[in-house]
Scaffold this motif. Structure first.
Motif: not given
Length: 313
Positions: A81, A85, A100, A178-180, A214, A217, A221
């Motif tokens: 993430e 960015n 990704d 934190p999570y696009r 992950r 994450l 999320s």
């Protein structure tokens, strides 16, 4: 090809210990961009790889004709993430392709298929393989979509194209989210998904740091973007309140129809009342925390999909 696209296309690739597959993957992306766009760039975000991924990028970039290739070396492992960015902040294209992972399970033509779909009025177009998802991924997305109010259902994606309008909008939002993918789904612009036939089986990398990242994450999320935590807390609170009431009733029955130990009934009543009040207070605190998370991470003042201006006399 003589008629190339006038739009400037940027491609941002997440690279972490991808030396084994990076060369072919980078050649594929570079070939598509140079064959179809007059101006393009490729930004490889090297998330502190422990192999020679950066060296592979430097070697392949020597064969570039019109595309500019950049390696963005992160100082330490940031995770996908933050690393993506950083790459997005560096990209200058009218459209940006996000990869990704360097998973070469699609035909090169799928990249242009996704891009052309975006020209039909979609600001975000993602590409997903038609293969069966892993159990953990399937479970995560099923629960995530069940407990969110996003207008679009999230799922496994290999890459996506974003318009500059999306990038400008999410830049005005909280960049600490934190999570696009959740930000994209919640930005209010038109989104489409294309499924493609996967070309072969590609296993996941055995990278422990990335796997842990992950997993964290996914948990973060789930807490930030869904109501699962709040609903679980409320359910448990109601359950424990009912237990406290049941214990109080039981102690009253024992007091009336039996001979309890001196002080036992008073103690049980006090503990039942105390636990009932404690869980009630916890419910209020959890609700306040949910409101704060909602205000900081999820809600915006407003969002719109499009603007139409009509002519007047």
């Amino acid at each position: 090809m003589t008629n190339k696209e006038k739009n400037f296309m940027s491609a941002v690739l997440y690279v972490h210990n991808d030396e084994a597959v990076l060369a072919d993957f980078l050649r594929t992306v570079m070939g598509v961009l140079e064959d179809n766009f007059e101006h393009s760039e490729i930004i490889c975000v090297n998330d502190h790889s422990q192999d020679d991924s950066a060296g592979v990028v430097r070697e392949i970039s020597k064969g570039a004709e019109s595309a500019t290739v950049t390696v963005l070396n992160m100082s330490y492992f940031h995770g996908i993430e933050a690393a993506m960015n950083a790459g997005m902040d560096l990209a200058i294209g009218d459209f940006v392709l996000e990869f990704d992972a360097c998973v070469p399970d699609f035909e090169a033509s799928e990249i242009m298929r996704v891009y052309r779909r975006s020209l039909e009025g979609y600001d975000i177009v993602s590409a997903s393989p038609d293969t069966r998802q892993r159990f953990t991924s399937s479970l995560f997305y099923r629960v995530f979509n069940r407990f969110t109010d996003f207008p679009y259902q999230l799922g496994t994606e290999r890459f996506r194209v974003l318009s500059r309008r999306v990038i400008n909008r999410i830049s005005s939002m909280n960049k600490t989210v934190p999570y696009r993918k959740a930000v994209y789904a919640n930005c209010g612009l038109k989104t489409a998904n294309i499924r493609y036939q996967a070309t072969g089986v590609h296993g996941t990398k055995k990278d422990e740091s990335e796997r842990r990242y992950r997993t964290d994450l996914a948990i973060n999320s789930m807490i930030l973007f869904t109501g699962l935590g709040y609903q679980f807390s409320v359910t448990m609170t109601i359950l424990m309140m009912l237990v406290a009431v049941a214990v109080a009733v039981y102690s009253a029955v024992v007091y009336l129809f039996s001979t309890p130990v001196a002080g036992w009934t008073t103690t049980i009543f006090f503990m039942s009342f105390a636990f009932f009040g404690l869980f009630g207070i916890l419910t209020i605190i959890i609700k306040y925390l949910q409101i704060l998370v909602d205000l900081v991470f999820r809600r915006r003042k407003y969002s719109f999909e499009s603007i139409e201006k009509m002519g007047g006399n």
